[in-house]
Design a protein around this motif. Structure first.
Motif, PDB file in Angstrom:
ATOM      1  N   HIS A 165     -23.723  38.775  93.934  1.00 58.72           N
ATOM      2  CA  HIS A 165     -25.031  37.861  93.342  1.00 58.72           C
ATOM      3  C   HIS A 165     -26.180  38.100  94.226  1.00 58.72           C
ATOM      4  O   HIS A 165     -26.579  37.544  94.918  1.00 58.72           O
ATOM      5  CB  HIS A 165     -24.356  36.417  93.646  1.00 58.72           C
ATOM      6  CG  HIS A 165     -23.876  36.144  95.098  1.00 58.72           C
ATOM      7  ND1 HIS A 165     -24.401  36.092  96.063  1.00 58.72           N
ATOM      8  CD2 HIS A 165     -22.667  35.837  95.326  1.00 58.72           C
ATOM      9  CE1 HIS A 165     -23.926  35.804  97.224  1.00 58.72           C
ATOM     10  NE2 HIS A 165     -22.645  35.648  96.782  1.00 58.72           N
ATOM     11  N   PRO A 166     -27.010  39.202  93.751  1.00 66.27           N
ATOM     12  CA  PRO A 166     -28.177  39.409  94.569  1.00 66.27           C
ATOM     13  C   PRO A 166     -29.098  38.651  94.300  1.00 66.27           C
ATOM     14  O   PRO A 166     -30.171  38.833  95.051  1.00 66.27           O
ATOM     15  CB  PRO A 166     -28.370  41.010  93.914  1.00 66.27           C
ATOM     16  CG  PRO A 166     -27.922  40.820  92.703  1.00 66.27           C
ATOM     17  CD  PRO A 166     -26.483  39.966  92.807  1.00 66.27           C
ATOM     18  N   ASP A 167     -29.255  37.737  93.707  1.00 68.74           N
ATOM     19  CA  ASP A 167     -30.204  36.816  93.327  1.00 68.74           C
ATOM     20  C   ASP A 167     -29.774  35.374  93.716  1.00 68.74           C
ATOM     21  O   ASP A 167     -30.569  34.296  93.535  1.00 68.74           O
ATOM     22  CB  ASP A 167     -30.713  36.645  91.869  1.00 68.74           C
ATOM     23  CG  ASP A 167     -29.414  36.240  90.984  1.00 68.74           C
ATOM     24  OD1 ASP A 167     -28.509  36.166  91.483  1.00 68.74           O
ATOM     25  OD2 ASP A 167     -29.853  35.696  89.873  1.00 68.74           O
ATOM     26  N   LYS A 168     -29.099  35.289  94.864  1.00 67.19           N
ATOM     27  CA  LYS A 168     -28.368  34.197  95.221  1.00 67.19           C
ATOM     28  C   LYS A 168     -28.115  34.053  96.825  1.00 67.19           C
ATOM     29  O   LYS A 168     -27.919  35.081  97.419  1.00 67.19           O
ATOM     30  CB  LYS A 168     -27.251  33.423  94.386  1.00 67.19           C
ATOM     31  CG  LYS A 168     -27.636  33.325  93.158  1.00 67.19           C
ATOM     32  CD  LYS A 168     -26.209  32.754  92.260  1.00 67.19           C
ATOM     33  CE  LYS A 168     -26.483  32.496  90.716  1.00 67.19           C
ATOM     34  NZ  LYS A 168     -26.853  33.774  90.160  1.00 67.19           N
ATOM     35  N   ILE A 169     -28.010  32.905  97.337  1.00 60.74           N
ATOM     36  CA  ILE A 169     -27.658  32.714  98.562  1.00 60.74           C
ATOM     37  C   ILE A 169     -26.314  31.696  98.508  1.00 60.74           C
ATOM     38  O   ILE A 169     -26.396  30.951  97.892  1.00 60.74           O
ATOM     39  CB  ILE A 169     -28.639  32.010  99.619  1.00 60.74           C
ATOM     40  CG1 ILE A 169     -27.951  32.081 100.944  1.00 60.74           C
ATOM     41  CG2 ILE A 169     -29.020  30.681  99.192  1.00 60.74           C
ATOM     42  CD1 ILE A 169     -28.887  31.737 102.320  1.00 60.74           C
ATOM     43  N   ARG A 170     -25.226  32.259  99.106  1.00 63.12           N
ATOM     44  CA  ARG A 170     -23.974  31.524  99.250  1.00 63.12           C
ATOM     45  C   ARG A 170     -23.705  30.802 100.344  1.00 63.12           C
ATOM     46  O   ARG A 170     -23.594  31.470 101.323  1.00 63.12           O
ATOM     47  CB  ARG A 170     -22.783  32.492  98.623  1.00 63.12           C
ATOM     48  CG  ARG A 170     -21.453  31.901  98.618  1.00 63.12           C
ATOM     49  CD  ARG A 170     -20.506  32.731  97.945  1.00 63.12           C
ATOM     50  NE  ARG A 170     -20.097  33.885  98.986  1.00 63.12           N
ATOM     51  CZ  ARG A 170     -19.908  35.079  98.656  1.00 63.12           C
ATOM     52  NH1 ARG A 170     -19.575  35.292  97.444  1.00 63.12           N
ATOM     53  NH2 ARG A 170     -19.847  35.806  99.657  1.00 63.12           N
ATOM     54  N   LEU A 171     -23.293  29.517 100.421  1.00 65.33           N
ATOM     55  CA  LEU A 171     -23.066  28.826 101.507  1.00 65.33           C
ATOM     56  C   LEU A 171     -21.921  27.889 101.524  1.00 65.33           C
ATOM     57  O   LEU A 171     -21.505  27.555 100.412  1.00 65.33           O
ATOM     58  CB  LEU A 171     -24.528  27.993 102.137  1.00 65.33           C
ATOM     59  CG  LEU A 171     -25.742  28.725 102.083  1.00 65.33           C
ATOM     60  CD1 LEU A 171     -26.623  27.563 102.194  1.00 65.33           C
ATOM     61  CD2 LEU A 171     -26.193  29.283 103.331  1.00 65.33           C
ATOM     62  N   LYS A 172     -21.525  27.140 102.738  1.00 66.98           N
ATOM     63  CA  LYS A 172     -20.269  26.369 102.525  1.00 66.98           C
ATOM     64  C   LYS A 172     -20.581  25.330 103.540  1.00 66.98           C
ATOM     65  O   LYS A 172     -21.157  25.504 104.273  1.00 66.98           O
ATOM     66  CB  LYS A 172     -18.982  27.424 102.913  1.00 66.98           C
ATOM     67  CG  LYS A 172     -17.832  26.389 102.589  1.00 66.98           C
ATOM     68  CD  LYS A 172     -16.604  27.325 102.632  1.00 66.98           C
ATOM     69  CE  LYS A 172     -15.363  26.390 102.407  1.00 66.98           C
ATOM     70  NZ  LYS A 172     -13.840  27.042 102.500  1.00 66.98           N
ATOM     71  N   HIS A 173     -20.240  24.135 102.794  1.00 69.69           N
ATOM     72  CA  HIS A 173     -20.275  22.794 103.669  1.00 69.69           C
ATOM     73  C   HIS A 173     -19.007  22.556 104.305  1.00 69.69           C
ATOM     74  O   HIS A 173     -18.031  22.269 103.496  1.00 69.69           O
ATOM     75  CB  HIS A 173     -20.869  21.555 102.688  1.00 69.69           C
ATOM     76  CG  HIS A 173     -22.388  21.887 102.079  1.00 69.69           C
ATOM     77  ND1 HIS A 173     -23.407  21.624 102.933  1.00 69.69           N
ATOM     78  CD2 HIS A 173     -22.871  22.725 101.281  1.00 69.69           C
ATOM     79  CE1 HIS A 173     -24.547  21.825 102.126  1.00 69.69           C
ATOM     80  NE2 HIS A 173     -23.967  22.611 101.044  1.00 69.69           N
ATOM     81  N   ARG A 174     -19.178  22.668 105.419  1.00 70.18           N
ATOM     82  CA  ARG A 174     -17.697  22.478 106.175  1.00 70.18           C
ATOM     83  C   ARG A 174     -17.092  21.156 105.961  1.00 70.18           C
ATOM     84  O   ARG A 174     -15.977  20.997 106.000  1.00 70.18           O
ATOM     85  CB  ARG A 174     -18.224  22.690 107.897  1.00 70.18           C
ATOM     86  CG  ARG A 174     -16.864  22.730 108.817  1.00 70.18           C
ATOM     87  CD  ARG A 174     -17.316  22.986 110.118  1.00 70.18           C
ATOM     88  NE  ARG A 174     -16.155  23.133 111.055  1.00 70.18           N
ATOM     89  CZ  ARG A 174     -16.155  23.266 112.249  1.00 70.18           C
ATOM     90  NH1 ARG A 174     -17.689  23.157 112.824  1.00 70.18           N
ATOM     91  NH2 ARG A 174     -15.458  23.337 113.099  1.00 70.18           N
ATOM     92  N   LYS A 175     -17.908  19.977 106.216  1.00 69.04           N
ATOM     93  CA  LYS A 175     -17.331  18.902 106.091  1.00 69.04           C
ATOM     94  C   LYS A 175     -16.439  18.476 104.747  1.00 69.04           C
ATOM     95  O   LYS A 175     -15.503  17.994 104.885  1.00 69.04           O
ATOM     96  CB  LYS A 175     -18.388  17.712 106.264  1.00 69.04           C
ATOM     97  CG  LYS A 175     -17.898  16.169 106.294  1.00 69.04           C
ATOM     98  CD  LYS A 175     -18.778  15.463 106.708  1.00 69.04           C
ATOM     99  CE  LYS A 175     -18.561  13.726 106.682  1.00 69.04           C
ATOM    100  NZ  LYS A 175     -19.290  12.892 107.011  1.00 69.04           N
ATOM    101  N   THR A 176     -17.447  19.007 103.745  1.00 71.06           N
ATOM    102  CA  THR A 176     -16.774  18.698 102.386  1.00 71.06           C
ATOM    103  C   THR A 176     -15.959  19.787 101.595  1.00 71.06           C
ATOM    104  O   THR A 176     -15.258  19.761 100.789  1.00 71.06           O
ATOM    105  CB  THR A 176     -17.724  18.195 101.298  1.00 71.06           C
ATOM    106  OG1 THR A 176     -18.817  19.210 101.264  1.00 71.06           O
ATOM    107  CG2 THR A 176     -18.330  17.026 101.950  1.00 71.06           C
ATOM    108  N   ASP A 177     -15.943  20.905 102.464  1.00 68.46           N
ATOM    109  CA  ASP A 177     -15.302  22.006 101.870  1.00 68.46           C
ATOM    110  C   ASP A 177     -15.806  22.663 100.546  1.00 68.46           C
ATOM    111  O   ASP A 177     -15.097  23.224  99.687  1.00 68.46           O
ATOM    112  CB  ASP A 177     -13.749  22.011 101.915  1.00 68.46           C
ATOM    113  CG  ASP A 177     -12.881  23.408 101.799  1.00 68.46           C
ATOM    114  OD1 ASP A 177     -13.247  24.043 102.655  1.00 68.46           O
ATOM    115  OD2 ASP A 177     -11.720  23.210 101.057  1.00 68.46           O
TER     116      ASP A 177
END
Length: 421
Positions: A259-271
């Motif tokens: 996904h070269p046009d995106k940033i992927r993150l994760k929210h730890r509290k809500t998974d």
């Protein structure tokens, strides 16, 4: 060949599907003696730690039953069958806890419930002081629950007192169906009868976009690009400080090959996984429009000390403690002393709340805001946006029919409009 080390009284067999099924079986000696726990399926293809945890639930129950039948045996000081402390131990190992409570929140549950068990209350009839963890579950009435709550809340309500009631109420509710004989028939869940005291909840502050980027650019100038990135991650992509410090924003999620046009993150509290677009192609002009140009400039100046965007110079994560918050606060104080317009009390928490407030000021619907913030419920989302003067003005203008489509305020992008003109 046994695939893992087998705990007491467990066995396994290969199922028709090819999976390995694990089972706990009570020894016939105890079955004949009247043990109520006969057998249980523990699960399929369990790793070692999960198998041990699942088997321990049933082995603890068997051990407690054996101790009850033999009063001459030395008592277990921390886990006597049918007591509040036994209930806590059973709950923290039960699927109803492991499946419903996120891993991030589990230490807080244990910490609060440990304090509940260690709390001492007086018996009104004799004045005797009793430790709550040693009291039988069946003897916990609403009046007892109120005494425990009072011990934590004092004369006024507080957050810890509310946690005590919430966590205990859930513990009673989840375990009662499995052991109804241990609970009161007249009041199966005494915590539902506790009235919480009203308390004035403090409103957390927030900072605007200009302040966030003043801090970020100042941090980069002082050789602390990782702190600049932390502020931007909290403001632009609404990450909780705990998620940032624990490494839930890896470099591999930023403009990755898939996904070269995106940033992927994760929210730890809500998974919850968040995939934010960084650019899009304008269908009318064919121009590539960058959505987070200022944020990407900050990331371009962020040193890659480790796999996480925000980590220490030795590549180690900041973790769950207050170290990251302390570093941000110290940098903000230094920039303020150097003449930068950084307010007192600047924090990552305020950066995130500022980003949430900007969503509302921009006129996004609640649904659109939650898509970006990844809040699971509307109630959780609503508490973040602050009632700023701009929001009040826009609401008033809309009321009298003077409102126009709101524009996103971005002082850092003023130059873009000039280039396009």
């Amino acid at each position: 060949m046994v695939p893992v080390e087998m705990p007491r009284y467990t066995s396994f067999k290969t199922l028709a599907s090819g999976s390995t099924g694990y089972y706990w079986t009570c020894p016939s000696l105890y079955r004949k003696a009247g043990c109520p726990y006969l057998s249980a399926a523990l699960g399929e293809n369990l790793p070692q730690n999960e198998l041990i945890a699942a088997a321990n639930v049933w082995n603890d129950r068997l051990d407690a039953w054996k101790a009850e039948r033999n009063p001459m045996a030395p008592a277990e000081p921390l886990s006597t069958y049918g007591t509040v402390e036994w209930l806590q131990n059973a709950y923290l190992k039960h699927d109803s806890f492991l499946q419903r409570v996120a891993e991030f929140s589990r230490p807080d549950y244990k910490r609060v419930l440990d304090r509940v068990c260690d709390t001492k209350i007086k018996r009104e009839s004799t004045g005797e002081e009793l430790r709550v963890g040693d009291i039988k579950i069946i003897n916990i009435a609403v009046s007892t629950a109120e005494k425990v709550y009072q011990a934590f809340s004092g004369d006024g309500g507080n957050r810890t007192g509310e946690k005590v009631v919430t966590y205990c109420k859930a513990m009673w509710k989840r375990i009662q169906p499995h052991h109804p004989e241990l609970f009161r028939a007249d009041t199966p869940n005494p915590w539902e009868g506790v009235t919480l005291k009203r308390r004035k909840k403090q409103t957390k502050g927030h900072v605007d976009r200009a302040t966030v980027y003043a801090f970020a650019n100042g941090a980069i100038a002082n050789g602390r690009g990782e702190l600049a990135a932390a502020a931007v991650l909290a403001f632009e992509w609404l990450m909780r400080p705990s998620s940032i410090g624990a490494g839930y924003a890896p470099w591999t999620g930023y403009r990755a090959s898939d996904h070269p046009d995106k940033i992927r993150l994760k929210h730890r509290k809500t998974d919850e996984l968040a995939l934010h677009p960084l650019e899009y192609l304008d269908e009318e002009t064919g121009e590539l429009v960058k959505l987070y140009e200022d944020a990407e400039k900050i990331l371009a100046h962020t040193p890659r000390y480790g796999t996480s965007i925000v980590c220490k110079k030795n590549g180690v994560l900041f973790g769950d403690g207050t170290y990251l918050a302390h570093e941000v606060r110290e940098m903000a104080d230094k920039l303020r002393d150097d003449g930068e317009s950084i307010p007192v009390g600047f924090s990552l928490d305020k950066c995130r709340h500022g980003g949430m407030t900007e969503l509302e000021e921009s006129g996004l619907t609640e649904g659109q805001g939650r898509v970006l913030s990844k809040h699971k419920t509307a109630a959780a989302y609503r508490g973040y946006a602050k009632e700023t003067e701009k929001r009040v003005l826009e609401a008033t203008k809309k009321r009298f029919g003077h409102s126009e489509q709101p524009k996103i305020a971005n002082k850092n992008n003023d130059g873009k409009e000039e280039k396009k003109a």
